[in-house]
Write a protein that holds these residues in place. Structure first.
Motif, PDB file in Angstrom:
ATOM      1  N   TRP A   1       0.745  -1.040   0.032  1.00 59.46           N
ATOM      2  CA  TRP A   1       0.053  -0.125   0.077  1.00 59.46           C
ATOM      3  C   TRP A   1       0.794   1.229   0.188  1.00 59.46           C
ATOM      4  CZ3 TRP A   1       0.396   3.612   3.761  1.00 59.46           C
ATOM      5  CH2 TRP A   1       0.981   3.304   4.973  1.00 59.46           C
ATOM      6  N   LEU A   2       2.110   1.356   0.435  1.00 61.40           N
ATOM      7  CA  LEU A   2       2.952   2.398   0.548  1.00 61.40           C
ATOM      8  C   LEU A   2       3.343   3.076  -0.563  1.00 61.40           C
ATOM      9  CD1 LEU A   2       4.015   4.616   2.696  1.00 61.40           C
ATOM     10  CD2 LEU A   2       6.217   3.157   2.825  1.00 61.40           C
ATOM     11  N   GLY A   3       2.928   4.458  -0.991  1.00 62.89           N
ATOM     12  CA  GLY A   3       3.277   4.954  -2.124  1.00 62.89           C
ATOM     13  C   GLY A   3       2.345   4.971  -3.114  1.00 62.89           C
ATOM     14  N   PRO A   4       2.601   5.549  -4.482  1.00 63.12           N
ATOM     15  CA  PRO A   4       1.617   5.364  -5.653  1.00 63.12           C
ATOM     16  C   PRO A   4       1.608   3.844  -6.134  1.00 63.12           C
ATOM     17  CG  PRO A   4       3.367   7.327  -5.695  1.00 63.12           C
ATOM     18  CD  PRO A   4       3.581   6.507  -4.555  1.00 63.12           C
ATOM     19  N   GLY A   5       0.700   3.462  -6.490  1.00 55.91           N
ATOM     20  CA  GLY A   5       0.535   2.315  -7.145  1.00 55.91           C
ATOM     21  C   GLY A   5       1.326   1.967  -8.523  1.00 55.91           C
ATOM     22  N   ARG A   6       1.756   3.003  -9.005  1.00 58.86           N
ATOM     23  CA  ARG A   6       2.508   2.758 -10.471  1.00 58.86           C
ATOM     24  C   ARG A   6       3.862   2.310  -9.991  1.00 58.86           C
ATOM     25  NH1 ARG A   6       1.999   8.329  -9.564  1.00 58.86           N
ATOM     26  NH2 ARG A   6       3.921   9.345  -9.315  1.00 58.86           N
ATOM     27  N   ASN A   7       4.228   2.510  -8.828  1.00 61.56           N
ATOM     28  CA  ASN A   7       5.577   2.108  -8.310  1.00 61.56           C
ATOM     29  C   ASN A   7       5.668   0.505  -7.710  1.00 61.56           C
ATOM     30  OD1 ASN A   7       6.453   4.742  -8.961  1.00 61.56           O
ATOM     31  ND2 ASN A   7       6.564   5.511  -6.467  1.00 61.56           N
ATOM     32  N   GLU A   8       6.888   0.167  -8.209  1.00 56.17           N
ATOM     33  CA  GLU A   8       7.253  -1.328  -7.439  1.00 56.17           C
ATOM     34  C   GLU A   8       7.836  -0.917  -6.197  1.00 56.17           C
ATOM     35  OE1 GLU A   8       9.859  -5.045  -7.987  1.00 56.17           O
ATOM     36  OE2 GLU A   8       9.923  -3.848  -9.456  1.00 56.17           O
TER      37      GLU A   8
ATOM     38  N   ASN B   1       5.908  18.300  -4.597  1.00 56.76           N
ATOM     39  CA  ASN B   1       6.275  17.095  -5.465  1.00 56.76           C
ATOM     40  C   ASN B   1       5.878  15.949  -5.273  1.00 56.76           C
ATOM     41  OD1 ASN B   1       8.365  18.779  -6.633  1.00 56.76           O
ATOM     42  ND2 ASN B   1       9.714  18.455  -4.733  1.00 56.76           N
ATOM     43  N   GLY B   2       4.350  15.984  -5.247  1.00 59.25           N
ATOM     44  CA  GLY B   2       3.525  14.568  -5.271  1.00 59.25           C
ATOM     45  C   GLY B   2       3.334  14.141  -3.994  1.00 59.25           C
ATOM     46  N   MET B   3       3.779  14.386  -3.029  1.00 61.28           N
ATOM     47  CA  MET B   3       3.290  14.040  -1.722  1.00 61.28           C
ATOM     48  C   MET B   3       1.781  13.830  -1.517  1.00 61.28           C
ATOM     49  SD  MET B   3       3.804  15.413   1.993  1.00 61.28           S
ATOM     50  CE  MET B   3       3.366  14.394   3.708  1.00 61.28           C
ATOM     51  N   GLN B   4       1.155  14.857  -1.549  1.00 58.23           N
ATOM     52  CA  GLN B   4      -0.591  14.834  -1.416  1.00 58.23           C
ATOM     53  C   GLN B   4      -1.006  13.539  -2.215  1.00 58.23           C
ATOM     54  OE1 GLN B   4      -2.477  18.319  -1.215  1.00 58.23           O
ATOM     55  NE2 GLN B   4      -0.751  19.463  -1.279  1.00 58.23           N
ATOM     56  N   ASP B   5      -0.548  13.382  -3.705  1.00 58.40           N
ATOM     57  CA  ASP B   5      -1.087  12.371  -4.484  1.00 58.40           C
ATOM     58  C   ASP B   5      -0.663  11.155  -4.129  1.00 58.40           C
ATOM     59  OD1 ASP B   5      -2.595  14.261  -5.912  1.00 58.40           O
ATOM     60  OD2 ASP B   5      -1.051  14.277  -7.520  1.00 58.40           O
ATOM     61  N   GLY B   6       0.572  10.960  -3.651  1.00 57.36           N
ATOM     62  CA  GLY B   6       0.911   9.605  -3.171  1.00 57.36           C
ATOM     63  C   GLY B   6       0.686   9.368  -1.998  1.00 57.36           C
ATOM     64  N   VAL B   7       0.331  10.106  -0.869  1.00 55.01           N
ATOM     65  CA  VAL B   7      -0.043   9.762   0.255  1.00 55.01           C
ATOM     66  C   VAL B   7      -1.762   9.322   0.239  1.00 55.01           C
ATOM     67  CG1 VAL B   7      -0.901  10.664   2.715  1.00 55.01           C
ATOM     68  CG2 VAL B   7       1.374  11.177   1.493  1.00 55.01           C
ATOM     69  N   ARG B   8      -2.491  10.150  -0.725  1.00 55.89           N
ATOM     70  CA  ARG B   8      -3.881   9.754  -0.784  1.00 55.89           C
ATOM     71  C   ARG B   8      -4.135   8.389  -1.356  1.00 55.89           C
ATOM     72  NH1 ARG B   8      -4.282  15.587  -1.105  1.00 55.89           N
ATOM     73  NH2 ARG B   8      -5.725  16.362   0.346  1.00 55.89           N
ATOM     74  N   GLU B   9      -3.317   8.085  -2.612  1.00 60.41           N
ATOM     75  CA  GLU B   9      -3.383   6.941  -3.253  1.00 60.41           C
ATOM     76  C   GLU B   9      -2.930   5.646  -2.230  1.00 60.41           C
ATOM     77  OE1 GLU B   9      -1.737   4.534  -7.007  1.00 60.41           O
ATOM     78  OE2 GLU B   9      -1.492   6.773  -7.044  1.00 60.41           O
ATOM     79  N   GLY B  10      -1.840   5.889  -1.732  1.00 60.88           N
ATOM     80  CA  GLY B  10      -1.436   4.915  -0.674  1.00 60.88           C
ATOM     81  C   GLY B  10      -2.314   4.774   0.529  1.00 60.88           C
ATOM     82  N   TYR B  11      -3.078   5.716   0.862  1.00 68.25           N
ATOM     83  CA  TYR B  11      -4.033   5.251   2.026  1.00 68.25           C
ATOM     84  C   TYR B  11      -5.313   4.813   1.140  1.00 68.25           C
ATOM     85  CZ  TYR B  11      -1.403   7.413   5.893  1.00 68.25           C
ATOM     86  OH  TYR B  11      -0.527   7.663   6.976  1.00 68.25           O
ATOM     87  N   ASP B  12      -5.667   5.056   0.224  1.00 62.88           N
ATOM     88  CA  ASP B  12      -6.845   4.431  -0.517  1.00 62.88           C
ATOM     89  C   ASP B  12      -6.407   2.828  -0.714  1.00 62.88           C
ATOM     90  OD1 ASP B  12      -8.246   6.928  -0.542  1.00 62.88           O
ATOM     91  OD2 ASP B  12      -7.758   7.161  -2.806  1.00 62.88           O
ATOM     92  N   ARG B  13      -5.245   2.529  -1.114  1.00 56.58           N
ATOM     93  CA  ARG B  13      -4.823   1.164  -1.311  1.00 56.58           C
ATOM     94  C   ARG B  13      -4.868   0.533   0.164  1.00 56.58           C
ATOM     95  NH1 ARG B  13       0.659   1.987  -3.794  1.00 56.58           N
ATOM     96  NH2 ARG B  13       0.504  -0.300  -3.694  1.00 56.58           N
ATOM     97  N   LEU B  14      -4.526   1.256   1.232  1.00 53.10           N
ATOM     98  CA  LEU B  14      -4.478   0.756   2.742  1.00 53.10           C
ATOM     99  C   LEU B  14      -5.896   0.213   2.739  1.00 53.10           C
ATOM    100  CD1 LEU B  14      -3.354  -0.151   5.387  1.00 53.10           C
ATOM    101  CD2 LEU B  14      -3.093   2.121   5.764  1.00 53.10           C
ATOM    102  N   ASP B  15      -6.830   1.497   2.613  1.00 52.72           N
ATOM    103  CA  ASP B  15      -8.261   1.164   2.989  1.00 52.72           C
ATOM    104  C   ASP B  15      -8.618  -0.488   2.259  1.00 52.72           C
ATOM    105  OD1 ASP B  15      -9.506   2.938   4.644  1.00 52.72           O
ATOM    106  OD2 ASP B  15      -9.887   4.091   2.884  1.00 52.72           O
ATOM    107  N   ALA B  16      -8.330  -0.583   1.022  1.00 56.23           N
ATOM    108  CA  ALA B  16      -8.657  -1.994   0.461  1.00 56.23           C
ATOM    109  C   ALA B  16      -7.935  -3.153   1.036  1.00 56.23           C
ATOM    110  CB  ALA B  16      -8.334  -1.681  -1.160  1.00 56.23           C
ATOM    111  N   LEU B  17      -6.718  -2.856   1.397  1.00 58.90           N
ATOM    112  CA  LEU B  17      -5.938  -3.910   2.301  1.00 58.90           C
ATOM    113  C   LEU B  17      -6.566  -4.282   3.367  1.00 58.90           C
ATOM    114  CD1 LEU B  17      -3.504  -5.773   2.186  1.00 58.90           C
ATOM    115  CD2 LEU B  17      -2.149  -3.991   3.484  1.00 58.90           C
ATOM    116  N   LEU B  18      -6.965  -3.323   4.155  1.00 52.66           N
ATOM    117  CA  LEU B  18      -7.589  -3.573   5.585  1.00 52.66           C
ATOM    118  C   LEU B  18      -9.058  -4.152   5.258  1.00 52.66           C
ATOM    119  CD1 LEU B  18      -6.642  -0.183   7.166  1.00 52.66           C
ATOM    120  CD2 LEU B  18      -5.669  -2.399   7.836  1.00 52.66           C
TER     121      LEU B  18
END
Length: 159
Positions: free
Chosen positions: A45-52, A140-157
């Motif tokens: 979940w941490l960071g943007p989904g486009r990243n490995e 530098n993208g922190m806002q998008d990366g954090v929001r996307e990461g927490y959306d992914r964390l929601d799905a994981l939880l």
């Protein structure tokens, strides 16, 4: 149990070079905390989904440290830090450094607040060394990366 849709709130403090992130999750504090300290979960979940995300090491204990890389289109973005205090289900105090800017160390505090009914409010603060550094993080993208990461964390939880 009702499901709540919560947005990630990101606030730059006008008085000190601090960023505050607030997010509520439909999961108990212990589960949200574990997703922050278990490297097998963090990579999901941490960071943007486009990243490995590749974990070099992740010693999540008081006095431990971590280092990981985000890889996107052949570019690597490396991060590291130290865990200063971990209290399961309650608190993480750590440092965070982007290897591309090694002098820009942030002191981070994550508080996991039990809202009852299996819900948690996470309040994360990041204190950086200057207003310029803080503003660069915000731009530098922190806002998008954090929001996307927490959306992914929601799905994981939820899974």
């Amino acid at each position: 149990m009702p499901t709540y849709t919560r947005e990630t709130e990101i606030v730059a403090d006008p008085a000190v070079p601090l960023i505050r992130i607030i997010r509520e999750f439909d999961a108990p504090p212990e589960k949200v905390y574990r997703a922050h300290v278990d490297p097998d979960l963090v990579v999901q979940w941490l960071g943007p989904g486009r990243n490995e995300m590749i974990v070099d090491h992740f010693d999540s204990r008081t006095g431990g440290s971590y280092r990981y890389r985000h890889v996107h289109e052949g570019n690597e973005y490396k991060f590291y830090g130290s865990f200063h205090e971990l209290r399961p289900g309650e608190l993480i105090v750590q440092t965070f450094t982007y290897e591309g800017e090694p002098d820009g160390v942030a002191l981070e505090k994550l508080v996991f607040e039990d809202l009852g009914n299996g819900r948690t409010r996470l309040v994360a603060t990041s204190l950086v060394d200057s207003f310029e550094g803080r503003d660069a993080w915000m731009i530098n993208g922190m806002q998008d990366g954090v929001r996307e990461g927490y959306d992914r964390l929601d799905a994981l939880l939820a899974g």
